[in-house]
Design a protein around this motif. Structure first.
Motif, mmCIF file in Angstrom:
data_model
loop_
_atom_site.group_PDB
_atom_site.id
_atom_site.type_symbol
_atom_site.label_atom_id
_atom_site.label_comp_id
_atom_site.label_asym_id
_atom_site.label_seq_id
_atom_site.Cartn_x
_atom_site.Cartn_y
_atom_site.Cartn_z
ATOM 1 N N THR A 180 0.830 -1.197 0.000
ATOM 2 C CA THR A 180 0.000 0.000 0.000
ATOM 3 C C THR A 180 0.872 1.258 0.000
ATOM 4 O O THR A 180 2.090 1.192 0.218
ATOM 5 C CB THR A 180 -0.891 0.016 1.252
ATOM 6 N N ASP A 181 0.239 2.406 -0.199
ATOM 7 C CA ASP A 181 0.973 3.667 -0.083
ATOM 8 C C ASP A 181 1.557 3.810 1.318
ATOM 9 O O ASP A 181 2.676 4.319 1.486
ATOM 10 C CB ASP A 181 0.048 4.849 -0.384
ATOM 11 N N GLU A 182 0.802 3.363 2.322
ATOM 12 C CA GLU A 182 1.294 3.423 3.701
ATOM 13 C C GLU A 182 2.554 2.577 3.870
ATOM 14 O O GLU A 182 3.480 2.964 4.594
ATOM 15 C CB GLU A 182 0.209 2.958 4.678
ATOM 16 N N TYR A 183 2.580 1.425 3.220
ATOM 17 C CA TYR A 183 3.772 0.575 3.282
ATOM 18 C C TYR A 183 4.983 1.312 2.717
ATOM 19 O O TYR A 183 6.055 1.363 3.353
ATOM 20 C CB TYR A 183 3.550 -0.732 2.504
ATOM 21 N N TYR A 184 4.833 1.883 1.519
ATOM 22 C CA TYR A 184 5.976 2.526 0.886
ATOM 23 C C TYR A 184 6.424 3.769 1.657
ATOM 24 O O TYR A 184 7.632 4.007 1.817
ATOM 25 C CB TYR A 184 5.655 2.880 -0.563
ATOM 26 N N ARG A 185 5.477 4.568 2.144
ATOM 27 C CA ARG A 185 5.867 5.760 2.917
ATOM 28 C C ARG A 185 6.629 5.355 4.182
ATOM 29 O O ARG A 185 7.643 5.960 4.531
ATOM 30 C CB ARG A 185 4.630 6.585 3.283
#
Length: 318
Positions: A180-185
Motif C-alpha cells: 500500500t501507499d502506507e507501506y511505501y511511505r
C-alpha cells in the motif's frame, strides 16, 4: 532423472536454476523443460544467458514420458479408459522439502526460497554475478541512460525502490492491499531516519503509472512546516529509472544490486536485486505479507525488515 519446468521471466528462471544447482550438488541428474512455457511468441524471454548460463534441456519425448503428454491415438485411448499417469510433482508453499527428496519426477513450481539452496550459497552467488560495468554496458540493447543511472547510484546514498504491478486480474486478487501507499511511505521513512541523505531510485514494470503514483507518495510526505525549497529537495530524492524492457530487465536488476539499500515490493525481481546487493550494512525492507492467504515466512532472508500494509514495522528476520 528430474525435469524442472522453466517458467516466467528472469527472476523465476533464477530460482529454478538455483534449485537445479542444489539438486545436482546432491548427485541428481536434472534437465529443464523450456518448451511448454515458451511456445507462444508473446511469452517472456529466457534470460539466463546474461549470467553466461547454459543448461541441459529435456527432449520432447522425455517431457511427454514424465507428464504423460503424448497425443498419439494409442495414448489418448489409454488415458480415456485408465486415466493419466504422470510423474509430475507440484510444489506446495514457498518452500517444500519434498522437492529435494523426490527423484525421477517432473518438478512444477516457483521454488521461491533461499532455503532450497542455503548450503550452496557461495556457488549460487558465483553463478548469479553480473559482468563488470565496462562489459555489461556493451551487452545487447543497453539503453543510453544506463551509465547515467549507474553513476548516480554509485555516488549517492542510493536506495533501490522496486514497485510491481500485477499482470492479470487473478494476480491482483493475490497481491491486493499488500504494498500500500502506507507501506511505501513507512519504508521510505525507515530509511530516511537512518540515512537522511538517501536518494530513492524507483524501478517498476509500469513506469508511466509510477510517475503519477510517485506524486501522490511525495504529496503524502510533505509536512506543513516545509518550505518550497524543502519540497523541491524532497522531490529530487526520487529518481524514476526508465527505458528497460523484458529484454533489458537484467539491467534494472544490476542497478538494484548496486544500490546501498533496497525497498521491495512483493516481487522476486526486486528480491534478487537485493539478494545480490553486496553492501554488508544494507537495509532491505520487505512487505510483511507476500501473497494473500499464503504463509510467506520462507521467502524472507536474514536481516529483512518487514513492514505491514498499515505502515507499521512488524519485525526484523533473524
Amino acid at each position: 532423472m528430474n525435469i524442472i519446468r522453466m517458467s516466467g521471466g528472469i527472476e523465476r528462471q533464477m530460482f529454478q536454476y538455483a534449485l537445479y544447482l542444489k539438486l545436482t550438488s546432491i548427485g541428481r541428474e536434472v534437465k529443464f523443460d523450456d518448451i511448454n512455457e515458451y511456445q507462444d511468441e508473446h511469452v517472456r524471454p529466457i534470460m539466463l544467458s546474461v549470467f553466461d548460463i547454459t543448461y541441459p534441456r529435456a527432449t520432447w519425448d522425455e517431457i511427454n514420458r514424465y507428464t504423460d503428454g503424448s497425443m498419439t491415438l494409442g495414448a489418448r485411448v489409454r488415458k480415456f479408459f485408465k486415466g493419466r499417469k504422470t510423474n509430475i510433482y507440484k510444489e506446495t508453499g514457498f518452500y517444500d522439502p519434498k522437492v529435494l527428496e523426490n527423484d525421477d519426477v517432473y518438478l512444477d513450481g516457483l521454488f521461491m526460497s533461499q532455503k532450497y539452496f542455503e548450503d550452496i550459497l557461495p556457488e549460487v552467488h558465483r553463478v548469479f554475478s553480473f559482468p563488470d560495468i565496462e562489459n555489461i554496458n556493451l551487452m545487447p540493447r543497453a539503453n543510453e541512460n544506463f551509465l547515467v543511472y549507474y553513476n548516480d547510484i554509485m555516488t549517492k546514498m542510493s536506495v533501490g525502490l522496486q514497485i510491481r504491478r500485477s499482470d492479470s486480474k487473478l494476480e491482483e486478487e493475490k497481491y491486493q492491499n499488500i504494498c500500500t501507499d502506507e507501506y511505501y511511505r513507512a519504508a521510505v521513512n525507515y530509511i530516511l531516519e537512518r540515512y537522511p541523505n538517501a536518494t530513492f531510485f524507483v524501478f517498476s514494470n509500469e513506469p508511466k503509472w509510477v510517475k503519477g503514483w510517485l506524486r501522490q507518495i511525495i504529496k503524502g510526505m510533505i509536512k506543513p512546516e516545509m518550505t518550497n525549497q524543502d519540497i523541491r529537495e524532497l522531490r529530487d530524492r526520487f529518481i524514476l529509472v526508465e527505458a528497460n524492457d523484458e529484454y533489458t530487465a537484467y539491467l534494472d536488476m544490476f542497478l538494484l544490486s548496486k544500490c546501498q539499500h533496497n525497498i521491495l515490493s512483493n516481487s522476486t525481481f526486486g528480491w534478487w536485486g537485493a539478494w545480490m546487493n553486496e553492501n554488508p550494512k544494507k537495509i532491505v525492507v520487505a512487505p510483511s505479507i507476500w501473497m494473500n492467504g499464503v504463509d510467506s515466512e520462507d521467502i524472507y532472508t536474514s536481516g529483512m525488515v518487514l513492514i505491514n500494509p498499515k505502515g507499521r514495522v512488524e519485525k526484523t528476520i533473524k
